[in-house]
Design a protein around this motif. Structure first.
Motif, PDB file in Angstrom:
ATOM      1  N   THR A 172     -16.318   6.203  -8.143  1.00 40.94           N
ATOM      2  CA  THR A 172     -17.302   5.936  -7.079  1.00 40.94           C
ATOM      3  C   THR A 172     -17.219   4.533  -6.510  1.00 40.94           C
ATOM      4  O   THR A 172     -17.993   4.175  -5.617  1.00 40.94           O
ATOM      5  CB  THR A 172     -18.727   6.150  -7.635  1.00 40.94           C
ATOM      6  N   VAL A 173     -16.288   3.747  -6.985  1.00 41.65           N
ATOM      7  CA  VAL A 173     -16.157   2.359  -6.509  1.00 41.65           C
ATOM      8  C   VAL A 173     -15.124   2.306  -5.372  1.00 41.65           C
ATOM      9  O   VAL A 173     -14.017   2.832  -5.535  1.00 41.65           O
ATOM     10  CB  VAL A 173     -15.741   1.421  -7.667  1.00 41.65           C
ATOM     11  N   PRO A 174     -15.473   1.677  -4.223  1.00 41.53           N
ATOM     12  CA  PRO A 174     -14.496   1.559  -3.133  1.00 41.53           C
ATOM     13  C   PRO A 174     -13.291   0.732  -3.587  1.00 41.53           C
ATOM     14  O   PRO A 174     -13.427  -0.245  -4.314  1.00 41.53           O
ATOM     15  CB  PRO A 174     -15.262   0.834  -2.027  1.00 41.53           C
ATOM     16  N   VAL A 175     -12.132   1.142  -3.122  1.00 42.22           N
ATOM     17  CA  VAL A 175     -10.886   0.423  -3.439  1.00 42.22           C
ATOM     18  C   VAL A 175     -10.262  -0.036  -2.121  1.00 42.22           C
ATOM     19  O   VAL A 175      -9.975   0.788  -1.244  1.00 42.22           O
ATOM     20  CB  VAL A 175      -9.900   1.307  -4.219  1.00 42.22           C
ATOM     21  N   VAL A 176     -10.058  -1.336  -2.000  1.00 44.49           N
ATOM     22  CA  VAL A 176      -9.506  -1.930  -0.773  1.00 44.49           C
ATOM     23  C   VAL A 176      -8.119  -2.474  -1.085  1.00 44.49           C
ATOM     24  O   VAL A 176      -7.930  -3.203  -2.077  1.00 44.49           O
ATOM     25  CB  VAL A 176     -10.415  -3.062  -0.259  1.00 44.49           C
ATOM     26  N   VAL A 177      -7.150  -2.149  -0.228  1.00 51.66           N
ATOM     27  CA  VAL A 177      -5.799  -2.701  -0.343  1.00 51.66           C
ATOM     28  C   VAL A 177      -5.674  -3.802   0.704  1.00 51.66           C
ATOM     29  O   VAL A 177      -5.861  -3.565   1.895  1.00 51.66           O
ATOM     30  CB  VAL A 177      -4.722  -1.617  -0.128  1.00 51.66           C
ATOM     31  N   ALA A 178      -5.381  -5.019   0.237  1.00 46.08           N
ATOM     32  CA  ALA A 178      -5.278  -6.183   1.138  1.00 46.08           C
ATOM     33  C   ALA A 178      -3.950  -6.894   0.897  1.00 46.08           C
ATOM     34  O   ALA A 178      -3.888  -7.901   0.188  1.00 46.08           O
ATOM     35  CB  ALA A 178      -6.445  -7.131   0.911  1.00 46.08           C
ATOM     36  N   PRO A 179      -2.849  -6.391   1.450  1.00 46.16           N
ATOM     37  CA  PRO A 179      -1.533  -6.994   1.189  1.00 46.16           C
ATOM     38  C   PRO A 179      -1.406  -8.370   1.840  1.00 46.16           C
ATOM     39  O   PRO A 179      -1.949  -8.601   2.924  1.00 46.16           O
ATOM     40  CB  PRO A 179      -0.561  -5.992   1.832  1.00 46.16           C
ATOM     41  N   PRO A 180      -0.719  -9.307   1.200  1.00 42.91           N
ATOM     42  CA  PRO A 180      -0.524 -10.633   1.789  1.00 42.91           C
ATOM     43  C   PRO A 180       0.216 -10.584   3.127  1.00 42.91           C
ATOM     44  O   PRO A 180      -0.107 -11.324   4.053  1.00 42.91           O
ATOM     45  CB  PRO A 180       0.299 -11.378   0.734  1.00 42.91           C
ATOM     46  N   GLU A 181       1.222  -9.709   3.236  1.00 40.14           N
ATOM     47  CA  GLU A 181       2.017  -9.616   4.451  1.00 40.14           C
ATOM     48  C   GLU A 181       1.664  -8.379   5.272  1.00 40.14           C
ATOM     49  O   GLU A 181       1.502  -8.435   6.479  1.00 40.14           O
ATOM     50  CB  GLU A 181       3.517  -9.588   4.117  1.00 40.14           C
ATOM     51  N   GLY A 182       1.580  -7.247   4.621  1.00 34.71           N
ATOM     52  CA  GLY A 182       1.276  -5.998   5.319  1.00 34.71           C
ATOM     53  C   GLY A 182       2.527  -5.352   5.876  1.00 34.71           C
ATOM     54  O   GLY A 182       3.467  -6.022   6.306  1.00 34.71           O
ATOM     55  N   SER A 183       2.554  -4.015   5.846  1.00 34.61           N
ATOM     56  CA  SER A 183       3.686  -3.280   6.393  1.00 34.61           C
ATOM     57  C   SER A 183       3.288  -1.824   6.560  1.00 34.61           C
ATOM     58  O   SER A 183       2.281  -1.360   5.996  1.00 34.61           O
ATOM     59  CB  SER A 183       4.903  -3.377   5.457  1.00 34.61           C
ATOM     60  N   GLU A 184       4.103  -1.112   7.315  1.00 31.07           N
ATOM     61  CA  GLU A 184       3.853   0.314   7.499  1.00 31.07           C
ATOM     62  C   GLU A 184       3.976   1.057   6.173  1.00 31.07           C
ATOM     63  O   GLU A 184       3.184   1.958   5.864  1.00 31.07           O
ATOM     64  CB  GLU A 184       4.850   0.857   8.510  1.00 31.07           C
ATOM     65  N   ARG A 185       4.943   0.662   5.360  1.00 35.46           N
ATOM     66  CA  ARG A 185       5.130   1.323   4.066  1.00 35.46           C
ATOM     67  C   ARG A 185       3.938   1.078   3.147  1.00 35.46           C
ATOM     68  O   ARG A 185       3.504   1.972   2.412  1.00 35.46           O
ATOM     69  CB  ARG A 185       6.415   0.817   3.413  1.00 35.46           C
ATOM     70  N   ALA A 186       3.403  -0.163   3.171  1.00 37.25           N
ATOM     71  CA  ALA A 186       2.224  -0.449   2.346  1.00 37.25           C
ATOM     72  C   ALA A 186       1.028   0.363   2.819  1.00 37.25           C
ATOM     73  O   ALA A 186       0.243   0.878   2.014  1.00 37.25           O
ATOM     74  CB  ALA A 186       1.908  -1.945   2.390  1.00 37.25           C
ATOM     75  N   ALA A 187       0.875   0.500   4.160  1.00 39.76           N
ATOM     76  CA  ALA A 187      -0.254   1.261   4.700  1.00 39.76           C
ATOM     77  C   ALA A 187      -0.170   2.730   4.310  1.00 39.76           C
ATOM     78  O   ALA A 187      -1.168   3.349   3.917  1.00 39.76           O
ATOM     79  CB  ALA A 187      -0.292   1.103   6.214  1.00 39.76           C
ATOM     80  N   THR A 188       1.031   3.322   4.409  1.00 40.53           N
ATOM     81  CA  THR A 188       1.174   4.730   4.061  1.00 40.53           C
ATOM     82  C   THR A 188       0.971   4.946   2.564  1.00 40.53           C
ATOM     83  O   THR A 188       0.418   5.963   2.142  1.00 40.53           O
ATOM     84  CB  THR A 188       2.563   5.247   4.486  1.00 40.53           C
ATOM     85  N   ALA A 189       1.405   3.979   1.747  1.00 42.82           N
ATOM     86  CA  ALA A 189       1.177   4.093   0.302  1.00 42.82           C
ATOM     87  C   ALA A 189      -0.320   4.048  -0.002  1.00 42.82           C
ATOM     88  O   ALA A 189      -0.825   4.809  -0.839  1.00 42.82           O
ATOM     89  CB  ALA A 189       1.899   2.970  -0.440  1.00 42.82           C
ATOM     90  N   ALA A 190      -1.053   3.149   0.699  1.00 38.88           N
ATOM     91  CA  ALA A 190      -2.504   3.066   0.485  1.00 38.88           C
ATOM     92  C   ALA A 190      -3.181   4.352   0.919  1.00 38.88           C
ATOM     93  O   ALA A 190      -4.109   4.847   0.245  1.00 38.88           O
ATOM     94  CB  ALA A 190      -3.060   1.877   1.267  1.00 38.88           C
TER      95      ALA A 190
END
Length: 659
Positions: free
Chosen positions: A81-99
């Motif tokens: 029930t706890v929200p999980v936020v992904v905040a990558p230092p650089e960010g990428s399309e691959r990181a977004a799709t994995a999240a």
């Protein structure tokens, strides 16, 4: 940023010992931050759950898709029930799709730590973990040029397009929702896209595909990554369709590939040139050379047809040979009137390559040939003069079924091919004469020529005899002539005013005869030499010339006659005879020379040769040789010159006037 309670906490899973994001969260709010290494996340959060001290939000600071998937899977197993936020230092399309695939509640694209901290605090204040809405936020935060959520039947559920890309679409993005691939794309494209979507769902793996789409700015090229979504949306399995406009990249790749193709083409042309040069050793005739050139060009698979035409005495072109799959085109060329072959005629007249980018649409080409070109799918052609030493033997025409074929670099390769083929033809013709035991002796009569020797014989009633004629390495034509019946000063004065003479130098001047060196702009002598003929004698009297030449026994006499007729219009072949060439060994020829030398001349030549008189720099001087002979230096030089003249005379006179 919304207000949060003072007891709110953030579990920051990060590999950084001093995370800027941790400092930003604590600076902008009263939220407490606890950092946890990724390999300790599960154990630490499980302990929190057991102690009922769950964090308000879990933040994962990582760019690695594998880390994102594994950490989120472990976190969600203990903190559902706890929200999980992904905040990558650089960010990428691959990181977004994995999240997205791992079920993250939020994805924060690359941004400054302060902005990320504000959005994390907002998540604590509004801790929604609605899975059906999670992909909306992720799409909005890490968006390529366009992104969609699409059901397994090809129906658009959601559409997100960047503002700077939205203007490209002929269908507004909000109207795409509810439509399908089949209603947006042509049938063949829709089928490809549907197949890629189904493959992503069936294999549960990311798929990639490139496709074209019509936009307000014309045809554009897109590259899509198709990411399967866990669970169902509106009752269907679905994917996230992340697409980028790669039109500019595709154009760069196309230009790069074009340059590579051009380089490969030039390399193949160079290979053909090398093969032609090798053919010189084996090809016995001009016909064999021409046939080989056409065959090799077609065998390279770069061209669908090649043909060669020779230049006749009337300046026209006569088809000789051709090869290739474009049979209807080749048949049309062979049956066409030579006068209608305008591009080929221009190549002969100007000596320059003619390039035709649209064969079927070029009105200078006869309609019959254009029609055949359309039937054979021919787009482009190039017509190359076959020449050597100023003599144009004909043309080589090459056709292709690609309209981007003949680049500047490729044309340069064809120019070399034309020159090499011309040189090869000339070499074969001369080789045939050199090794013939029996030759044909041809006697021509030329009337009313417009060169200087014809003018001189008519104006002064004199006789002009050719002693030697030939050309230098740079193509300049020289003739040595003897004029009987007029003095040298008069001849020089007349030569200065005649437009066929470039230079004239007096060698010998007598009372009523002289010998001159003449440099001419054009001459039939060179034309005959390049057609494999050896000139034995040329005499001009009363405006008419008697020309005696030798050619190989199997030579094309008509070709030689027409070549001379092209330079001198009023040319007639008066006699044709077979003549046996006496075969002499090297020893017999040496003995003939020795028999003509006096003892003094032979001794002088031997002393000069072995003492290094002919070396550079000289090893011995003329005075030293004269002293060894016990004669005066002038006497030594007299013996030396007479001996050399005897040796060279035997060589040049026996070889003919054009060696």
């Amino acid at each position: 940023m919304q207000d949060v309670t003072n007891d709110a906490t953030v579990a920051l899973i990060t590999e950084s010992a001093e995370s800027e994001l941790s400092s930003a969260i604590e600076t902008t709010s009263s939220v407490r931050v606890r950092t946890i290494p990724p390999d300790q996340a599960l154990e630490s959060l499980r302990a929190d759950a057991a102690a009922d001290e769950r964090p308000s939000v879990v933040v994962l600071e990582s760019d690695r898709p594998a880390t994102i998937r594994s950490v989120l899977d472990r976190v969600q197993s203990v903190l559902q029930t706890v929200p999980v936020v992904v905040a990558p230092p650089e960010g990428s399309e691959r990181a977004a799709t994995a999240a997205l695939r791992a079920g993250a509640s939020e994805y924060l694209a690359a941004d400054d730590p302060g902005s990320k901290a504000d959005r994390i605090v907002d998540t604590i204040a509004s801790p929604s973990i609605d899975k059906s809405a999670a992909y909306h936020r992720i799409l909005a935060n890490e968006l390529p040029d366009e992104a969609f959520v699409i059901g397994e039947d090809g129906t658009y559920f959601e559409s997100k397009v960047r503002p700077d890309s939205a203007a490209l679409y002929s269908t507004p993005q909000d109207e795409l929702v509810g439509q399908t691939f089949a209603s947006v794309f042509p049938e063949d494209v829709a089928a490809r896209l549907q197949s890629a979507l189904e493959r992503a769902i069936e294999t549960d793996s990311i798929q990639s595909i490139e496709y074209g789409a019509d936009t307000t700015e014309g045809r554009r090229r897109f590259e899509a990554r198709i990411v399967p979504v866990e669970g169902r949306i509106q009752g269907q399995r679905a994917v996230v369709w992340l697409a980028r406009d790669i039109t500019e990249r595709a154009e760069r790749e196309r230009r790069l590939q074009s340059r590579r193709d051009q380089l490969e083409t030039v390399n193949r042309i160079n290979q053909v040139v090398r093969q032609v040069i090798e053919t010189l050793v084996e090809a016995p005739t001009q016909e064999a050379i021409e046939r080989k050139v056409c065959e090799q060009l077609v065998e390279s698979e770069l061209y669908c047809g090649a043909w060669i035409a020779e230049r006749t005495g009337e300046g026209e072109l006569s088809y000789r040979t051709g090869d290739g799959a474009a049979q209807r085109y080749l048949e049309a060329v062979e049956s066409c009137d030579p006068e209608d072959q305008r591009p080929a005629q221009r190549a002969v007249t100007t000596g320059e390559i003619q390039r035709i980018d649209d064969v079927s649409g070029d009105e200078s080409i006869p309609e019959a040939i254009r029609e055949a070109a359309r039937a054979d799918g021919i787009d482009a052609a190039v017509v190359v003069p076959i020449s050597h030493g100023g003599t144009i033997y004909g043309v080589l025409a090459v056709v292709a079924d690609r309209n981007d074929t003949f680049s500047e670099s490729e044309v340069s390769g064809f120019q070399l091919l034309g020159e090499t083929t011309g040189f090869t033809i000339s070499a074969v013709k001369n080789r045939q004469l050199l090794f013939s035991d029996t030759v044909l002796e041809l006697e021509f009569r030329v009337d009313d020529g417009d060169t200087f020797t014809f003018y001189l014989s008519t104006e002064y009633d004199c006789t002009v005899s050719l002693e030697w004629a030939g050309s230098t390495a740079d193509g300049r034509i020289f003739q040595y002539v003897t004029v009987d019946g007029v003095d040298g000063e008069t001849v020089l004065e007349e030569a200065e005013n005649h437009d066929t003479i470039e230079e004239c130098r007096l060698i010998y001047d007598g009372t009523d005869s002289c010998t001159l060196e003449i440099r001419m702009a054009e001459s039939g002598v060179r034309t005959l030499a390049h057609h494999g003929a050896t000139i034995r004698d040329v005499v001009v009297e009363d405006g008419s010339a008697s020309v005696l030449v030798e050619v190989p026994r199997d030579a094309d006499v008509r070709e030689v006659a027409e070549a001379l007729k092209f330079v001198y219009e009023n040319t007639e072949l008066e006699a044709r005879r077979e003549v046996d060439h006496p075969v002499r060994t090297a020893a017999e020829r040496r003995d003939d020379v020795l028999d003509q030398l006096t003892d003094r001349q032979l001794s002088t030549l031997r002393l000069a040769y072995y003492s290094g008189f002919f070396d550079w720099p000289r090893e011995s001087t003329g005075e030293e040789i004269a002293e060894a002979m016990d004669v005066s230096p002038p006497t030594m030089h007299q013996h030396l010159r007479k001996g050399l003249k005897t040796v060279l005379g035997e060589f040049f006179e026996e070889s003919g006037g054009t060696l």
